[in-house]
Design a protein around this motif. Structure first.
Motif, PDB file in Angstrom:
ATOM      1  N   ILE A 188     -12.037   9.528  11.737  1.00  0.00           N
ATOM      2  CA  ILE A 188     -12.270   9.184  13.137  1.00  0.00           C
ATOM      3  C   ILE A 188     -13.525   9.889  13.622  1.00  0.00           C
ATOM      4  O   ILE A 188     -13.605  11.124  13.609  1.00  0.00           O
ATOM      5  CB  ILE A 188     -11.063   9.584  14.003  1.00  0.00           C
ATOM      6  CG1 ILE A 188      -9.859   8.751  13.590  1.00  0.00           C
ATOM      7  CG2 ILE A 188     -11.373   9.388  15.479  1.00  0.00           C
ATOM      8  CD1 ILE A 188      -8.584   9.110  14.315  1.00  0.00           C
ATOM      9  N   HIS A 189     -14.511   9.139  14.038  1.00  0.00           N
ATOM     10  CA  HIS A 189     -15.788   9.713  14.470  1.00  0.00           C
ATOM     11  C   HIS A 189     -15.915   9.604  15.986  1.00  0.00           C
ATOM     12  O   HIS A 189     -16.656   8.777  16.519  1.00  0.00           O
ATOM     13  CB  HIS A 189     -16.947   9.007  13.767  1.00  0.00           C
ATOM     14  CG  HIS A 189     -16.867   9.083  12.277  1.00  0.00           C
ATOM     15  ND1 HIS A 189     -17.023  10.256  11.582  1.00  0.00           N
ATOM     16  CD2 HIS A 189     -16.611   8.120  11.338  1.00  0.00           C
ATOM     17  CE1 HIS A 189     -16.888  10.032  10.286  1.00  0.00           C
ATOM     18  NE2 HIS A 189     -16.627   8.742  10.113  1.00  0.00           N
ATOM     19  N   LYS A 190     -15.152  10.410  16.668  1.00  0.00           N
ATOM     20  CA  LYS A 190     -15.198  10.470  18.123  1.00  0.00           C
ATOM     21  C   LYS A 190     -15.276  11.929  18.554  1.00  0.00           C
ATOM     22  O   LYS A 190     -14.854  12.832  17.830  1.00  0.00           O
ATOM     23  CB  LYS A 190     -13.939   9.836  18.737  1.00  0.00           C
ATOM     24  CG  LYS A 190     -13.823   8.339  18.563  1.00  0.00           C
ATOM     25  CD  LYS A 190     -12.589   7.824  19.296  1.00  0.00           C
ATOM     26  CE  LYS A 190     -12.446   6.312  19.152  1.00  0.00           C
ATOM     27  NZ  LYS A 190     -11.253   5.805  19.876  1.00  0.00           N
ATOM     28  N   GLY A 191     -15.810  12.119  19.755  1.00  0.00           N
ATOM     29  CA  GLY A 191     -15.812  13.459  20.313  1.00  0.00           C
ATOM     30  C   GLY A 191     -14.397  13.869  20.710  1.00  0.00           C
ATOM     31  O   GLY A 191     -13.564  13.017  21.046  1.00  0.00           O
ATOM     32  N   ILE A 192     -14.127  15.159  20.637  1.00  0.00           N
ATOM     33  CA  ILE A 192     -12.799  15.682  20.961  1.00  0.00           C
ATOM     34  C   ILE A 192     -12.942  16.848  21.933  1.00  0.00           C
ATOM     35  O   ILE A 192     -13.761  17.747  21.732  1.00  0.00           O
ATOM     36  CB  ILE A 192     -12.067  16.170  19.691  1.00  0.00           C
ATOM     37  CG1 ILE A 192     -11.737  15.002  18.772  1.00  0.00           C
ATOM     38  CG2 ILE A 192     -10.810  16.944  20.055  1.00  0.00           C
ATOM     39  CD1 ILE A 192     -10.638  14.105  19.265  1.00  0.00           C
ATOM     40  N   LYS A 193     -12.120  16.839  22.971  1.00  0.00           N
ATOM     41  CA  LYS A 193     -12.047  17.975  23.894  1.00  0.00           C
ATOM     42  C   LYS A 193     -10.685  18.646  23.728  1.00  0.00           C
ATOM     43  O   LYS A 193      -9.648  17.986  23.820  1.00  0.00           O
ATOM     44  CB  LYS A 193     -12.229  17.523  25.342  1.00  0.00           C
ATOM     45  CG  LYS A 193     -12.204  18.687  26.333  1.00  0.00           C
ATOM     46  CD  LYS A 193     -12.589  18.259  27.745  1.00  0.00           C
ATOM     47  CE  LYS A 193     -11.454  17.545  28.429  1.00  0.00           C
ATOM     48  NZ  LYS A 193     -11.727  17.332  29.875  1.00  0.00           N
ATOM     49  N   VAL A 194     -10.721  19.946  23.456  1.00  0.00           N
ATOM     50  CA  VAL A 194      -9.501  20.732  23.282  1.00  0.00           C
ATOM     51  C   VAL A 194      -9.400  21.722  24.439  1.00  0.00           C
ATOM     52  O   VAL A 194     -10.329  22.493  24.678  1.00  0.00           O
ATOM     53  CB  VAL A 194      -9.518  21.504  21.944  1.00  0.00           C
ATOM     54  CG1 VAL A 194      -8.235  22.322  21.780  1.00  0.00           C
ATOM     55  CG2 VAL A 194      -9.716  20.563  20.769  1.00  0.00           C
ATOM     56  N   THR A 195      -8.290  21.700  25.143  1.00  0.00           N
ATOM     57  CA  THR A 195      -8.084  22.625  26.255  1.00  0.00           C
ATOM     58  C   THR A 195      -6.879  23.504  25.951  1.00  0.00           C
ATOM     59  O   THR A 195      -5.757  23.009  25.796  1.00  0.00           O
ATOM     60  CB  THR A 195      -7.855  21.874  27.578  1.00  0.00           C
ATOM     61  OG1 THR A 195      -8.952  20.994  27.827  1.00  0.00           O
ATOM     62  CG2 THR A 195      -7.738  22.868  28.742  1.00  0.00           C
ATOM     63  N   ILE A 196      -7.122  24.800  25.864  1.00  0.00           N
ATOM     64  CA  ILE A 196      -6.062  25.774  25.597  1.00  0.00           C
ATOM     65  C   ILE A 196      -5.589  26.351  26.929  1.00  0.00           C
ATOM     66  O   ILE A 196      -6.408  26.728  27.773  1.00  0.00           O
ATOM     67  CB  ILE A 196      -6.564  26.913  24.694  1.00  0.00           C
ATOM     68  CG1 ILE A 196      -7.184  26.357  23.411  1.00  0.00           C
ATOM     69  CG2 ILE A 196      -5.439  27.887  24.381  1.00  0.00           C
ATOM     70  CD1 ILE A 196      -6.249  25.543  22.555  1.00  0.00           C
ATOM     71  N   SER A 197      -4.287  26.425  27.109  1.00  0.00           N
ATOM     72  CA  SER A 197      -3.756  27.016  28.342  1.00  0.00           C
ATOM     73  C   SER A 197      -2.520  27.855  28.042  1.00  0.00           C
ATOM     74  O   SER A 197      -1.795  27.601  27.075  1.00  0.00           O
ATOM     75  CB  SER A 197      -3.426  25.936  29.373  1.00  0.00           C
ATOM     76  OG  SER A 197      -2.472  25.028  28.851  1.00  0.00           O
ATOM     77  N   ILE A 198      -2.311  28.860  28.867  1.00  0.00           N
ATOM     78  CA  ILE A 198      -1.132  29.725  28.769  1.00  0.00           C
ATOM     79  C   ILE A 198      -0.626  29.891  30.201  1.00  0.00           C
ATOM     80  O   ILE A 198      -1.096  30.777  30.931  1.00  0.00           O
ATOM     81  CB  ILE A 198      -1.472  31.094  28.146  1.00  0.00           C
ATOM     82  CG1 ILE A 198      -2.069  30.896  26.742  1.00  0.00           C
ATOM     83  CG2 ILE A 198      -0.240  31.984  28.085  1.00  0.00           C
ATOM     84  CD1 ILE A 198      -2.537  32.183  26.081  1.00  0.00           C
ATOM     85  N   PRO A 199       0.271  29.033  30.661  1.00  0.00           N
ATOM     86  CA  PRO A 199       0.683  29.042  32.058  1.00  0.00           C
ATOM     87  C   PRO A 199       1.083  30.410  32.595  1.00  0.00           C
ATOM     88  O   PRO A 199       0.793  30.746  33.747  1.00  0.00           O
ATOM     89  CB  PRO A 199       1.857  28.055  32.075  1.00  0.00           C
ATOM     90  CG  PRO A 199       1.542  27.102  30.978  1.00  0.00           C
ATOM     91  CD  PRO A 199       0.914  27.939  29.896  1.00  0.00           C
ATOM     92  N   SER A 200       1.751  31.229  31.775  1.00  0.00           N
ATOM     93  CA  SER A 200       2.172  32.559  32.232  1.00  0.00           C
ATOM     94  C   SER A 200       1.039  33.574  32.202  1.00  0.00           C
ATOM     95  O   SER A 200       1.209  34.720  32.624  1.00  0.00           O
ATOM     96  CB  SER A 200       3.328  33.062  31.366  1.00  0.00           C
ATOM     97  OG  SER A 200       2.933  33.140  29.999  1.00  0.00           O
ATOM     98  N   GLY A 201      -0.131  33.165  31.687  1.00  0.00           N
ATOM     99  CA  GLY A 201      -1.242  34.101  31.529  1.00  0.00           C
ATOM    100  C   GLY A 201      -1.805  34.637  32.827  1.00  0.00           C
ATOM    101  O   GLY A 201      -2.325  35.762  32.873  1.00  0.00           O
TER     102      GLY A 201
END
Length: 394
Positions: free
Chosen positions: A153-166
């Motif tokens: 798959i040749h598409k751009g990817i956005k990864v969002t990391i979250s830690i709600p309790s952070g």
């Protein structure tokens, strides 16, 4: 002891060990972020739920972890992995680390922070000012994990990391003092959280020193941890793991060196750790105090013009890391003199503890490389290289 279950010959499962005793070791927020990102990317690509995921660790092994709160659509997917600290006391134990993966019009893989991830506001940390507090090793783990799921798959990817309790947890960490605001950091250099029982660590150090005595080392090579080990490997060509890891136990390690008959002790350490020894600390853990910037100021005073000292002291005390402090010393043209002084103070203090053992050392930072070496450090390095060559011949 834990009863971790093998998913295969090369993977260890923590999620299958539910309702049993806690594992001796755990895994970092970086490992959780990479595992969640891998699972989310797979759900996005395959359009089906993923109950568990394998994640590869920087040290070469891998873990099999449970995937929680999974959701996906044709354009995005998200899930969480639960942080496990093992027997190490850690306020992040049990938190959920989320990753959301979605297609993007931009090229490549872009990693962002979401709720509960801090942002860097002061220089001198792993990430630049304005960047999310997701350190470089976890970022690589995330990027590698997502890439492995994309296939063709040749598409751009956005990864969002979250830690709600952070957001809430951040105030219970050192992050506010380091200029990281809005949440906690995503950390980890090996991917594993090892137990921090002091007695267990000291006994491990003892075993490592005993082994090197049995192998007839003349010089005992010591590093406080991974930074020192990496530097010793890349700067001087030693095999990774060649040196004893002393952790925060500088005093205990040199006492044990004497106990096992060593007359020579070679220390390779980051300024942030060794400057504490220069200030007299026998144990460099933060719970026993800091004093890094105060020690640097004190060492600078004899070399600094009286009219400049107030400003230098003010700038050093405002630094959030010793990397920053070196930049200040460079600005005042004091780097070489002050850091040679720090190296000599480390040697003086350690030999004061155990006069029978000669100490030589290399002081470095990741940004600036070698900062100072004591007079006979190269002699010890050459002796260690001869020792390593003998071991290879055997």
């Amino acid at each position: 002891m834990s009863q971790s279950v093998s998913c295969s010959d090369n993977y260890t499962s923590f999620f299958l060990a539910k309702n049993k005793s806690k594992p001796d070791f755990g895994y970092t927020t970086g490992t959780c972020a990479a595992a969640a990102s891998s699972a989310a990317a797979r759900m996005l690509v395959q359009q089906k739920f993923v109950p568990y995921v394998f994640v590869h660790l920087p040290e070469g092994s891998a873990l099999c972890l449970e995937v929680l709160d999974a959701k996906f659509s044709e354009t995005s997917a998200s899930c969480a992995v639960k942080k496990e600290s093992g027997t190490d006391p850690d306020i992040t134990n049990g938190i959920l680390v989320y990753s959301s993966v979605e297609f993007s019009s931009d090229d490549g893989i872009k990693i962002l922070g979401g709720k509960g991830i801090g942002k860097v506001t002061l220089p001198g940390l792993d990430q630049k000012v304005g960047e999310w507090a997701i350190n470089s090793v976890p970022q690589k783990m995330i990027r590698d994990a997502v890439s492995s799921e994309l296939n063709n798959i040749h598409k751009g990817i956005k990864v969002t990391i979250s830690i709600p309790s952070g957001v809430e947890l951040a105030n219970k960490t050192f992050n506010p003092r380091l200029g990281i605001v809005g949440g906690i950091s995503v950390l980890g250099t090996t991917g594993i959280v090892r137990p921090m029982s002091e007695d267990a660590i000291v006994q491990t150090i003892r075993a490592e020193i005993s082994m090197r005595a049995a192998l007839h080392y003349i010089v005992l090579p010591v590093v406080p941890g991974n930074y020192g080990m990496d530097f010793l490997t890349h700067e001087f060509g030693f095999d990774f793991g060649f040196a004893v890891e002393s952790s925060n136990f500088s005093y205990d390690s040199i006492l044990m060196a004497k106990e096992y008959g060593f007359k020579k002790y070679f220390l390779t350490g980051h300024l942030g750790k060794l400057v504490k020894i220069a200030g007299g600390a026998k144990n460099t853990h933060s719970k026993y105090g800091d004093g890094r910037m105060q020690t640097l100021c004190s060492a600078s005073k004899e070399f600094c013009k009286e009219e400049d000292y107030f400003l230098l002291q003010k700038e050093i005390m405002a630094c959030v890391s010793t990397e920053n402090a070196v930049d200040v010393l460079i600005k005042f043209n004091l780097k070489e003199k002050v850091l040679n002084k720090i190296a000599e103070l480390v040697k003086l203090n350690m030999q004061g503890w155990v006069p029978e053992v000669q100490v030589e050392l290399v002081l470095f930072t990741k940004k600036h490389g070698v900062l100072a070496m004591t007079k006979k450090a190269f002699d010890f390095i050459n002796e260690l290289k001869a020792c390593a060559a003998r071991q290879e011949e055997k």
